[in-house]
Enzyme design. Structure first.
Site, PDB file in Angstrom:
ATOM      1  N   ARG A  29      26.867  52.554  42.303  1.00 11.02           N
ATOM      2  CA  ARG A  29      25.387  51.923  42.150  1.00 11.02           C
ATOM      3  C   ARG A  29      24.397  52.676  43.458  1.00 11.02           C
ATOM      4  O   ARG A  29      24.950  52.608  44.541  1.00 11.02           O
ATOM      5  CB  ARG A  29      25.454  50.577  42.279  1.00 11.02           C
ATOM      6  CG  ARG A  29      26.335  49.943  41.285  1.00 11.02           C
ATOM      7  CD  ARG A  29      25.767  48.387  41.094  1.00 11.02           C
ATOM      8  NE  ARG A  29      26.612  47.748  40.110  1.00 11.02           N
ATOM      9  CZ  ARG A  29      27.854  46.950  40.541  1.00 11.02           C
ATOM     10  NH1 ARG A  29      27.759  46.784  41.957  1.00 11.02           N
ATOM     11  NH2 ARG A  29      28.409  46.314  39.792  1.00 11.02           N
ATOM     12  N   ASP A  83      42.566  43.867  30.833  1.00 10.96           N
ATOM     13  CA  ASP A  83      42.082  42.626  32.058  1.00 10.96           C
ATOM     14  C   ASP A  83      42.083  41.662  31.190  1.00 10.96           C
ATOM     15  O   ASP A  83      42.362  41.620  29.992  1.00 10.96           O
ATOM     16  CB  ASP A  83      40.357  43.121  32.129  1.00 10.96           C
ATOM     17  CG  ASP A  83      40.196  44.086  33.314  1.00 10.96           C
ATOM     18  OD1 ASP A  83      41.188  44.448  34.062  1.00 10.96           O
ATOM     19  OD2 ASP A  83      39.323  44.846  33.279  1.00 10.96           O
ATOM     20  N   ARG A  96      54.319  49.867  37.392  1.00 14.35           N
ATOM     21  CA  ARG A  96      54.333  49.433  38.703  1.00 14.35           C
ATOM     22  C   ARG A  96      54.425  48.096  38.859  1.00 14.35           C
ATOM     23  O   ARG A  96      54.081  47.445  37.967  1.00 14.35           O
ATOM     24  CB  ARG A  96      52.872  49.919  39.344  1.00 14.35           C
ATOM     25  CG  ARG A  96      52.600  51.686  39.188  1.00 14.35           C
ATOM     26  CD  ARG A  96      53.566  52.294  39.943  1.00 14.35           C
ATOM     27  NE  ARG A  96      53.128  52.242  41.392  1.00 14.35           N
ATOM     28  CZ  ARG A  96      53.913  52.546  42.344  1.00 14.35           C
ATOM     29  NH1 ARG A  96      55.211  53.235  42.077  1.00 14.35           N
ATOM     30  NH2 ARG A  96      53.552  52.351  43.658  1.00 14.35           N
ATOM     31  N   ARG A 150      36.718  52.627  35.976  1.00 14.18           N
ATOM     32  CA  ARG A 150      36.889  50.945  36.091  1.00 14.18           C
ATOM     33  C   ARG A 150      35.563  50.646  37.139  1.00 14.18           C
ATOM     34  O   ARG A 150      35.131  49.735  37.276  1.00 14.18           O
ATOM     35  CB  ARG A 150      38.064  50.368  36.652  1.00 14.18           C
ATOM     36  CG  ARG A 150      39.089  50.158  35.712  1.00 14.18           C
ATOM     37  CD  ARG A 150      40.264  49.915  36.032  1.00 14.18           C
ATOM     38  NE  ARG A 150      40.494  48.600  36.996  1.00 14.18           N
ATOM     39  CZ  ARG A 150      40.729  47.487  36.536  1.00 14.18           C
ATOM     40  NH1 ARG A 150      40.777  47.452  35.065  1.00 14.18           N
ATOM     41  NH2 ARG A 150      40.778  46.330  37.054  1.00 14.18           N
ATOM     42  N   ARG A 210      46.720  45.990  49.944  1.00 15.58           N
ATOM     43  CA  ARG A 210      45.552  44.978  49.995  1.00 15.58           C
ATOM     44  C   ARG A 210      45.912  43.731  50.738  1.00 15.58           C
ATOM     45  O   ARG A 210      47.025  43.494  50.629  1.00 15.58           O
ATOM     46  CB  ARG A 210      44.548  44.872  48.839  1.00 15.58           C
ATOM     47  CG  ARG A 210      45.132  44.474  47.681  1.00 15.58           C
ATOM     48  CD  ARG A 210      44.402  44.462  46.467  1.00 15.58           C
ATOM     49  NE  ARG A 210      45.080  44.299  45.111  1.00 15.58           N
ATOM     50  CZ  ARG A 210      44.544  44.663  43.952  1.00 15.58           C
ATOM     51  NH1 ARG A 210      43.144  44.898  43.628  1.00 15.58           N
ATOM     52  NH2 ARG A 210      45.224  44.816  42.742  1.00 15.58           N
ATOM     53  N   TYR A 212      46.576  48.685  30.052  1.00 13.76           N
ATOM     54  CA  TYR A 212      46.154  48.063  31.261  1.00 13.76           C
ATOM     55  C   TYR A 212      44.987  47.315  30.831  1.00 13.76           C
ATOM     56  O   TYR A 212      43.722  47.599  31.244  1.00 13.76           O
ATOM     57  CB  TYR A 212      45.613  49.387  32.043  1.00 13.76           C
ATOM     58  CG  TYR A 212      45.214  48.986  33.633  1.00 13.76           C
ATOM     59  CD1 TYR A 212      45.158  47.692  34.025  1.00 13.76           C
ATOM     60  CD2 TYR A 212      44.604  50.107  34.218  1.00 13.76           C
ATOM     61  CE1 TYR A 212      44.654  47.705  35.416  1.00 13.76           C
ATOM     62  CE2 TYR A 212      44.186  49.836  35.504  1.00 13.76           C
ATOM     63  CZ  TYR A 212      44.331  48.415  36.115  1.00 13.76           C
ATOM     64  OH  TYR A 212      43.922  48.325  37.605  1.00 13.76           O
ATOM     65  N   GLU A 237      49.840  42.824  49.876  1.00 10.72           N
ATOM     66  CA  GLU A 237      50.281  43.269  48.445  1.00 10.72           C
ATOM     67  C   GLU A 237      50.989  44.809  48.855  1.00 10.72           C
ATOM     68  O   GLU A 237      50.392  45.658  49.150  1.00 10.72           O
ATOM     69  CB  GLU A 237      49.211  43.277  47.725  1.00 10.72           C
ATOM     70  CG  GLU A 237      49.487  43.698  46.399  1.00 10.72           C
ATOM     71  CD  GLU A 237      48.299  43.845  45.350  1.00 10.72           C
ATOM     72  OE1 GLU A 237      47.448  42.568  45.462  1.00 10.72           O
ATOM     73  OE2 GLU A 237      48.168  44.497  44.302  1.00 10.72           O
TER      74      GLU A 237
HETATM   75  N1  UDP Z   1      40.419  51.972  43.754  1.00 10.39           N
HETATM   76  C1  UDP Z   1      40.194  52.963  44.894  1.00 10.39           C
HETATM   77  N2  UDP Z   1      39.692  52.308  45.950  1.00 10.39           N
HETATM   78  C2  UDP Z   1      39.746  50.994  46.184  1.00 10.39           C
HETATM   79  C3  UDP Z   1      39.840  50.244  45.004  1.00 10.39           C
HETATM   80  C4  UDP Z   1      40.016  50.557  43.725  1.00 10.39           C
HETATM   81  O1  UDP Z   1      40.425  53.991  44.880  1.00 10.39           O
HETATM   82  O2  UDP Z   1      39.375  50.348  47.269  1.00 10.39           O
HETATM   83  C5  UDP Z   1      40.629  52.675  42.666  1.00 10.39           C
HETATM   84  C6  UDP Z   1      42.279  52.964  42.374  1.00 10.39           C
HETATM   85  O3  UDP Z   1      42.394  54.234  41.749  1.00 10.39           O
HETATM   86  C7  UDP Z   1      42.742  51.908  41.447  1.00 10.39           C
HETATM   87  C8  UDP Z   1      41.401  51.505  40.689  1.00 10.39           C
HETATM   88  O4  UDP Z   1      40.375  51.747  41.439  1.00 10.39           O
HETATM   89  O5  UDP Z   1      43.784  51.979  40.611  1.00 10.39           O
HETATM   90  C9  UDP Z   1      41.568  50.046  40.003  1.00 10.39           C
HETATM   91  O6  UDP Z   1      41.540  49.212  41.058  1.00 10.39           O
HETATM   92  P1  UDP Z   1      41.349  47.674  40.923  1.00 10.39           P
HETATM   93  O7  UDP Z   1      41.575  47.148  42.237  1.00 10.39           O
HETATM   94  O8  UDP Z   1      40.121  47.301  40.245  1.00 10.39           O
HETATM   95  O9  UDP Z   1      42.615  47.444  40.054  1.00 10.39           O
HETATM   96  P2  UDP Z   1      43.428  45.990  39.794  1.00 10.39           P
HETATM   97  O10 UDP Z   1      44.622  46.290  40.605  1.00 10.39           O
HETATM   98  O11 UDP Z   1      42.703  44.920  40.318  1.00 10.39           O
HETATM   99  O12 UDP Z   1      43.852  46.026  38.307  1.00 10.39           O
END
Ligand code: UDP
Length: 370
Positions: A173, A353, A246, A169, A277, A351, A303
């Site tokens: 870059r 979006d 989860r 995901r 976060r 999962y 969170e």
């Molecule tokens: N991820 C990570 N570090 C970060 C943010 C995301 O390793 O700082 C990885 C982690 O494996 C996570 C996945 O990217 O499960 C998707 O994260 P995202 O925050 O995009 O998921 P959301 O909770 O927003 O669906």
């Protein structure tokens, strides 16, 4: 008699309801919670739209989805650009030249690419799990500081036991572009998600605080077809055992100061900080209220991720092999269930979006609603 009984007033249910009503059908929407909008629900507190079930940043590459959803709300220009906090060291996300510069002191894209190429060498062959996938994308240093702790907190599992696709995901870059999403369209509905979903549900009868399973026979008798957007294993009374999810818990705090962290999302990527976060909601709307004034206070949400147990809200399906196999068994039952359509993150154990949920519901509605 209604044409449709929609179980769950989240995005999938709202899209289906809207399409059905537009086609002249009658719709009853029920939800066990006291509000509509499922997990995209926002609540206005101190003139801030608080994302009560976690940050929802709408983004899509699907023009038909963007054209569809913007009929129900105007969207602002919010661009997600989270910051990672690793034991007090700050890094730019997603992985981009700012991140590489801070991590390694590299200045040019070539230097960054060389560094990644050197660290990626430890992975030979196709990555088999999230750890291998991550190292092969960005190398071990970034994996250790920005991925491992966060992922293990979020999923409660070792990165070696998680599927590789989760990390795909995230963009990598070699430019100074820190827009988290590779999406053509992005933003947050002005006025909040709840108002947007309200607009989608115009014309539907809505019953809140209504537990489907407590009144299943009576409710089913009210409609020709049921659209079920709850957890698929719950529908079948956990016959083959429970699917794993989860869950997320939020600790909300209103602070008497205007700026806590200077960004909507800060990810705590070390293992030791207990939360994954912190969201500071006002920054989804640039710190302004509906009249364009600065807001003197701020609301933050820490969170915490946990394994789902009965009574919790399920948020994320755990799409590993074991759960995939169990889901396939439930899916087989679902296909045999007459006059019931299973949809959404929980109904399809996917999962999804937000934009993918909308696309799936539009497609299903097109097929179903004559
Ligand atoms: N991820 C990570 N570090 C970060 C943010 C995301 O390793 O700082 C990885 C982690 O494996 C996570 C996945 O990217 O499960 C998707 O994260 P995202 O925050 O995009 O998921 P959301 O909770 O927003 O669906």
């Amino acid at each position: 008699m209604y044409d449709y009984l929609i179980v769950g007033a989240g995005l999938y249910g709202a899209v289906f309801a809207q399409q059905a009503i537009a086609a002249g059908k009658s719709v009853l929407v029920i939800d066990k919670r006291p509000h509509i909008a499922g997990n995209v629900y926002t609540e206005e507190i101190e003139k801030i739209h608080v994302h009560k079930y976690g940050a929802h940043i709408f983004h899509t590459n699907l023009k038909h989805v963007w054209d569809y959803i913007t009929q129900f709300a105007e969207f602002n220009r919010f661009t997600n650009s989270p910051v990672a906090n690793y034991h007090g060291e700050l890094y730019s996300l997603p992985f981009n030249m700012y991140t590489f510069n801070k991590m390694w002191g590299v200045v040019t894209p070539q230097e960054a690419a060389d560094k990644i190429a050197e660290q990626r060498k430890e992975i030979t062959g196709e990555p088999k799990n999230l750890e291998e996938q991550a190292i092969s994308l960005v190398g071990r240093d970034i994996y250790e500081k920005l991925i491992k702790g966060y992922t293990e907190k979020q999923w409660g599992r070792d990165c070696k036991d998680l599927p590789a696709f989760i990390i795909k995901r995230l963009p990598v870059r070699l430019t100074f572009d820190n827009n988290y999403f590779n999406a053509l369209y992005q933003g947050i509905p002005i006025g909040g998600y709840t108002r947007m979903v309200e607009n989608m549900l115009k014309g539907a009868e809505i019953r809140l605080n209504t537990d489907y399973f407590a009144h299943k026979t009576e409710l089913d008798a009210l409609a020709e077809t049921v659209i079920y957007t709850g957890a698929i294993d719950a529908y079948f009374d956990f016959r083959f055992g429970t699917l794993e999810y989860r869950s997320v818990k939020f600790e909300n705090e209103t602070l008497d100061s205007p700026n806590f962290q200077g960004n909507a999302a800060v990810n705590y990527t070390d293992r030791e900080t207990p939360w994954t976060r912190i969201i500071e909601h006002k920054w989804f709307e640039f710190g302004k209220d509906a009249d364009g004034n600065d807001i003197p206070k701020t609301i933050i949400s820490r969170e915490y991720s946990s394994e789902w147990k009965p009574g919790d809200e399920p948020y994320y399906p755990v799409n590993d092999e074991k759960n995939g196999a169990l889901y396939a068994k439930y899916q087989e039952l679902a296909q045999q269930e007459a006059n019931v359509i299973f949809g959404g993150r929980l109904g399809e154990y996917k999962y999804y979006d937000m934009d993918a949920v909308i696309a799936a519901a539009l497609k299903k509605a097109k097929k179903e609603v004559i």
